[in-house]
Design a protein around this motif. Structure first.
Motif, PDB file in Angstrom:
ATOM      1  N   LYS A  61       0.837  -1.200   0.000  1.00 29.29           N
ATOM      2  CA  LYS A  61       0.000   0.000   0.000  1.00 29.29           C
ATOM      3  C   LYS A  61       0.872   1.250   0.000  1.00 29.29           C
ATOM      4  O   LYS A  61       1.748   1.400   0.847  1.00 29.29           O
ATOM      5  N   ASN A  62       0.616   2.118  -0.959  1.00 26.16           N
ATOM      6  CA  ASN A  62       1.274   3.418  -1.041  1.00 26.16           C
ATOM      7  C   ASN A  62       0.167   4.461  -1.006  1.00 26.16           C
ATOM      8  O   ASN A  62      -0.195   5.033  -2.022  1.00 26.16           O
ATOM      9  N   THR A  63      -0.402   4.645   0.176  1.00 21.77           N
ATOM     10  CA  THR A  63      -1.537   5.553   0.340  1.00 21.77           C
ATOM     11  C   THR A  63      -1.246   6.555   1.454  1.00 21.77           C
ATOM     12  O   THR A  63      -0.517   6.243   2.393  1.00 21.77           O
ATOM     13  N   ALA A  64      -1.821   7.734   1.316  1.00 22.64           N
ATOM     14  CA  ALA A  64      -1.680   8.732   2.377  1.00 22.64           C
ATOM     15  C   ALA A  64      -2.562   8.376   3.571  1.00 22.64           C
ATOM     16  O   ALA A  64      -2.192   8.620   4.717  1.00 22.64           O
ATOM     17  N   ALA A  65      -3.700   7.784   3.287  1.00 22.64           N
ATOM     18  CA  ALA A  65      -4.637   7.416   4.356  1.00 22.64           C
ATOM     19  C   ALA A  65      -4.090   6.237   5.146  1.00 22.64           C
ATOM     20  O   ALA A  65      -3.539   5.293   4.591  1.00 22.64           O
ATOM     21  N   LYS A  66      -4.248   6.309   6.446  1.00 21.84           N
ATOM     22  CA  LYS A  66      -3.823   5.209   7.319  1.00 21.84           C
ATOM     23  C   LYS A  66      -5.014   4.271   7.547  1.00 21.84           C
ATOM     24  O   LYS A  66      -5.562   4.208   8.631  1.00 21.84           O
ATOM     25  N   ALA A  67      -5.384   3.565   6.519  1.00 23.43           N
ATOM     26  CA  ALA A  67      -6.531   2.656   6.565  1.00 23.43           C
ATOM     27  C   ALA A  67      -6.061   1.259   6.952  1.00 23.43           C
ATOM     28  O   ALA A  67      -6.255   0.290   6.217  1.00 23.43           O
ATOM     29  N   TYR A  68      -5.426   1.147   8.116  1.00 25.03           N
ATOM     30  CA  TYR A  68      -4.809  -0.110   8.535  1.00 25.03           C
ATOM     31  C   TYR A  68      -5.793  -1.272   8.539  1.00 25.03           C
ATOM     32  O   TYR A  68      -5.486  -2.354   8.042  1.00 25.03           O
ATOM     33  N   ARG A  69      -6.956  -1.068   9.134  1.00 20.47           N
ATOM     34  CA  ARG A  69      -7.926  -2.176   9.227  1.00 20.47           C
ATOM     35  C   ARG A  69      -8.422  -2.606   7.852  1.00 20.47           C
ATOM     36  O   ARG A  69      -8.535  -3.801   7.576  1.00 20.47           O
ATOM     37  N   ALA A  70      -8.718  -1.646   6.985  1.00 16.37           N
ATOM     38  CA  ALA A  70      -9.187  -1.980   5.635  1.00 16.37           C
ATOM     39  C   ALA A  70      -8.094  -2.698   4.847  1.00 16.37           C
ATOM     40  O   ALA A  70      -8.362  -3.683   4.151  1.00 16.37           O
ATOM     41  N   HIS A  71      -6.871  -2.219   4.972  1.00 19.72           N
ATOM     42  CA  HIS A  71      -5.762  -2.859   4.260  1.00 19.72           C
ATOM     43  C   HIS A  71      -5.515  -4.268   4.793  1.00 19.72           C
ATOM     44  O   HIS A  71      -5.250  -5.194   4.017  1.00 19.72           O
ATOM     45  N   MET A  72      -5.612  -4.442   6.111  1.00 15.52           N
ATOM     46  CA  MET A  72      -5.414  -5.764   6.693  1.00 15.52           C
ATOM     47  C   MET A  72      -6.544  -6.706   6.267  1.00 15.52           C
ATOM     48  O   MET A  72      -6.300  -7.881   5.974  1.00 15.52           O
ATOM     49  N   ALA A  73      -7.766  -6.206   6.212  1.00 14.98           N
ATOM     50  CA  ALA A  73      -8.887  -7.039   5.757  1.00 14.98           C
ATOM     51  C   ALA A  73      -8.646  -7.509   4.326  1.00 14.98           C
ATOM     52  O   ALA A  73      -8.911  -8.674   3.992  1.00 14.98           O
ATOM     53  N   GLU A  74      -8.124  -6.625   3.482  1.00 17.28           N
ATOM     54  CA  GLU A  74      -7.802  -7.002   2.105  1.00 17.28           C
ATOM     55  C   GLU A  74      -6.708  -8.077   2.080  1.00 17.28           C
ATOM     56  O   GLU A  74      -6.810  -9.067   1.360  1.00 17.28           O
TER      57      GLU A  74
END
Length: 167
Positions: A61-74
């Motif tokens: 992930k190269n995103t500005a948003a810290k969407a840790y839970r969403a990224h981990m779910a993916e």
């Protein structure tokens, strides 16, 4: 596709490529690759990584948003598609570039404590425990993280990283 969306996709692809190249060099394994997309059955962004003979799913992930839970779910979903018991998200750290091996190794790798515990159970204590001290809690998420270099050391069973990566 709008210019900003195209730029974000290009930056994401670039990040996946440097992470793949870093891990291939660190693990001294040219079979590590970026698999083609499989739609809803994606298997992660980096393939052909194994720990103790079992698959590891790496989502980049190269995103500005810290969407840790969403990224981990993916990552968890894609690990399920790949039948991989171990999964990590490698997140680009703002302010740390990706133009050198050292900087790429400083990027964040995170997962769940359950994955780290499962890896500990699979590996001999003397190998794994000496290389897991770098995991820290990822505040308010219930996840743990380390830098990509530390993850590479774990995946490499504590053996020094390959092909001129160590100074």
């Amino acid at each position: 596709m709008s210019r900003n969306r195209k730029s974000a996709k290009t930056e994401g692809t670039r990040f996946e490529t440097v992470v793949r190249d870093y891990l291939a060099q660190a693990l001294d394994d040219d079979r590590i690759m970026r698999p083609r997309l499989h739609g809803v059955k994606d298997i992660g962004d980096i393939a052909n990584i194994y720990f103790m003979g079992q698959r590891v799913c790496i989502e980049c992930k190269n995103t500005a948003a810290k969407a840790y839970r969403a990224h981990m779910a993916e990552a968890m979903n894609e690990a399920g598609n790949f039948d991989a018991p171990f999964y990590f998200v490698v997140q680009k750290v703002p302010g740390i570039g990706i133009r050198s091996v050292e900087k790429i190794g400083m990027q964040m790798a995170y997962t769940t404590p359950m994955v780290v515990d499962a890896m500990r159970r699979e590996a001999p204590d003397d190998l794994f425990l000496h290389n897991t001290g770098n995991f820290k809690p990822l505040k308010t998420t219930g996840m743990v993280y380390c830098d990509l270099r530390s993850l590479a050391l774990i995946l490499n069973h504590g053996v020094p990283l390959g092909r001129e990566m160590e100074s």
